[in-house]
Design a protein around this motif. Structure first.
Motif, PDB file in Angstrom:
ATOM      1  N   UNK A 266      66.664  30.592 105.628  1.00  0.00           N
ATOM      2  CA  UNK A 266      67.546  31.692 105.993  1.00  0.00           C
ATOM      3  C   UNK A 266      66.764  32.863 106.570  1.00  0.00           C
ATOM      4  N   UNK A 267      65.633  33.189 105.946  1.00  0.00           N
ATOM      5  CA  UNK A 267      64.780  34.263 106.459  1.00  0.00           C
ATOM      6  C   UNK A 267      64.275  33.916 107.863  1.00  0.00           C
ATOM      7  N   UNK A 268      63.794  32.683 108.021  1.00  0.00           N
ATOM      8  CA  UNK A 268      63.255  32.268 109.322  1.00  0.00           C
ATOM      9  C   UNK A 268      64.315  32.347 110.416  1.00  0.00           C
ATOM     10  N   UNK A 269      65.502  31.827 110.134  1.00  0.00           N
ATOM     11  CA  UNK A 269      66.573  31.853 111.135  1.00  0.00           C
ATOM     12  C   UNK A 269      66.945  33.280 111.499  1.00  0.00           C
ATOM     13  N   UNK A 270      67.004  34.133 110.492  1.00  0.00           N
ATOM     14  CA  UNK A 270      67.370  35.526 110.717  1.00  0.00           C
ATOM     15  C   UNK A 270      66.321  36.237 111.575  1.00  0.00           C
ATOM     16  N   UNK A 271      65.069  36.106 111.201  1.00  0.00           N
ATOM     17  CA  UNK A 271      64.012  36.834 111.909  1.00  0.00           C
ATOM     18  C   UNK A 271      63.764  36.281 113.308  1.00  0.00           C
ATOM     19  N   UNK A 272      63.999  34.997 113.509  1.00  0.00           N
ATOM     20  CA  UNK A 272      63.804  34.430 114.853  1.00  0.00           C
ATOM     21  C   UNK A 272      64.804  34.989 115.860  1.00  0.00           C
ATOM     22  N   UNK A 273      65.866  35.605 115.376  1.00  0.00           N
ATOM     23  CA  UNK A 273      66.815  36.257 116.286  1.00  0.00           C
ATOM     24  C   UNK A 273      66.177  37.452 116.991  1.00  0.00           C
ATOM     25  N   UNK A 274      65.044  37.921 116.463  1.00  0.00           N
ATOM     26  CA  UNK A 274      64.361  39.066 117.075  1.00  0.00           C
ATOM     27  C   UNK A 274      63.551  38.678 118.303  1.00  0.00           C
ATOM     28  N   UNK A 275      63.344  37.384 118.543  1.00  0.00           N
ATOM     29  CA  UNK A 275      62.443  36.956 119.615  1.00  0.00           C
ATOM     30  C   UNK A 275      62.878  37.483 120.993  1.00  0.00           C
ATOM     31  N   UNK A 276      64.162  37.422 121.387  1.00  0.00           N
ATOM     32  CA  UNK A 276      64.523  37.943 122.715  1.00  0.00           C
ATOM     33  C   UNK A 276      64.191  39.431 122.882  1.00  0.00           C
ATOM     34  N   UNK A 277      64.420  40.226 121.845  1.00  0.00           N
ATOM     35  CA  UNK A 277      64.090  41.648 121.949  1.00  0.00           C
ATOM     36  C   UNK A 277      62.577  41.871 121.926  1.00  0.00           C
ATOM     37  N   UNK A 278      61.856  41.028 121.217  1.00  0.00           N
ATOM     38  CA  UNK A 278      60.390  41.103 121.225  1.00  0.00           C
ATOM     39  C   UNK A 278      59.874  40.814 122.629  1.00  0.00           C
ATOM     40  N   UNK A 279      60.458  39.834 123.295  1.00  0.00           N
ATOM     41  CA  UNK A 279      60.081  39.532 124.673  1.00  0.00           C
ATOM     42  C   UNK A 279      60.426  40.696 125.592  1.00  0.00           C
ATOM     43  N   UNK A 280      61.583  41.311 125.371  1.00  0.00           N
ATOM     44  CA  UNK A 280      61.969  42.476 126.174  1.00  0.00           C
ATOM     45  C   UNK A 280      60.938  43.592 126.039  1.00  0.00           C
TER      46      UNK A 280
END
Length: 361
Positions: free
Chosen positions: A267-281
């Protein structure tokens, strides 16, 4: 009579052949939704009881007929009990999609229980997310209970920064009901939701601005921290809620403590991986500032901030004790996705080539 007192009786709708070819929409306070063909929209429905309530709309199959029959029919109810978030301070705290998602997930799955985790039975038995217009929707099914409202009840909750309006779908249930088909129908309804306006975070807007013009690097660092570091604040809540979600989905299987821990970690991994597009931005903003002539010292500060975000947002097994950490590592739950690996390679390149963009235009 309150419309949520009873579940549908002998006037239950035929859910096996629901279509939306008429293209009608029912409009509520903050969003609208597709109306099934042959269903009636009851606008500003006055609901009796100890506290009189006006629902923006209620959808029922067929014609209204006897007004007292509404509470015994399949229906979709627009609920606006929470009103709007008027405080700018609260909007600033709860506006981020990740925080809204975490709070909703925690509210519906993160329940306490004195008898231990394995005995817990949360209200929800199923949930999903679906893309809608100007938003995404959290869709959930409540447990079928033996007393009170005991039919099929689903919720459709659009993510929004300034309100908590949602839909309740109250439907008949019998032993031969195809639950999966009903869930698919509710997801179709959720996908038709159209929020009154798209919401763009101020922090994301600030980072996007840096793609096309020189900006203050200290201000950009504040913006990317506001955009991304929120993910790191909810790990414990997401972990606990994901454990309860595991419990409710056992469906008769034996409780396994290690599997429950791994479910929380996932659950933590799935939640935090949602940050990847903004990290790329944010990394693209670094590249843009490099091309636009930002100083080496400013770029180094920005790069350090990006590294701190990477360290703070994306979890490792170090947050667990040694035994659980070994299990999490073996399962590969916190292994970086390929997209995250590519971003980390760009950061490494930037450290080795100061003032240079990390990728070609």
């Amino acid at each position: 009579m309150r419309i949520n007192d009873f579940t549908p009786g002998d006037q239950a709708a035929d859910l096996s052949n629901i279509t939306f070819s008429e293209g009608r929409m029912a409009e509520g306070r903050r969003f609208k939704v597709a109306v099934p063909d042959g269903w009636t929209v009851l606008k500003d429905y006055e609901e009796g009881g100890m506290i009189e309530t006006i629902r923006p709309f209620v959808l029922i199959e067929g014609e209204l007929g006897d007004p007292s029959s509404v509470s015994m029919r399949d229906r979709i109810i627009y609920s606006a009990m929470g009103g709007d978030v008027e405080s700018e301070e609260l909007r600033a705290v709860y506006a981020h999609e990740c925080i809204r998602r975490a709070l909703i997930f925690q509210t519906y799955y993160g329940r306490s229980d004195d008898s231990g985790l394995s005995a817990m039975r949360p209200v929800l038995v199923w949930s999903d997310e679906v893309e809608a217009v100007n938003t995404r929707c959290f869709v959930f099914q409540q447990a079928i209970r033996s007393e009170g409202a005991n039919g099929l009840e689903f919720g459709i909750m659009p993510f929004a920064s300034d309100n908590s309006d949602f839909l309740r779908c109250v439907l008949a249930y019998s032993e031969d009901t195809d639950i999966e088909a009903v869930r698919s129908l509710v997801l179709r309804i959720a996908a038709s939701v159209e929020a009154d306006k798209p919401y763009e975070l101020e922090s994301r807007t600030s980072v996007r601005r840096a793609l096309g013009e020189r900006v203050s690097i200290p201000d950009l660092i504040v913006a990317l921290n506001n955009l991304l570091l929120g993910y790191s604040q909810f790990s414990q809540q997401i972990f606990t809620a994901s454990q309860y979600k595991y419990v409710v989905e056992l469906d008769g299987d034996d409780f396994d403590e290690r599997a429950c821990t791994l479910a929380g970690a996932q659950g933590i991994a799935d939640f935090c991986n949602r940050a990847i597009p903004d990290f790329e931005l944010a990394l693209d903003a670094y590249d843009a500032q490099a091309r636009l002539g930002a100083s080496v010292s400013d770029l180094d500060s920005l790069l350090n901030a990006l590294q701190q975000v990477d360290k703070g947002v994306f979890p490792t097994s170090d947050i667990f004790d040694s035994d659980d950490a070994a299990a999490v590592d073996k399962a590969g739950i916190f292994d970086a996705l390929e997209s995250l690996k590519a971003l980390r390679e760009r950061i490494r390149y930037a450290k080795q080539h100061p003032s240079k963009p990390t990728k070609l235009q």
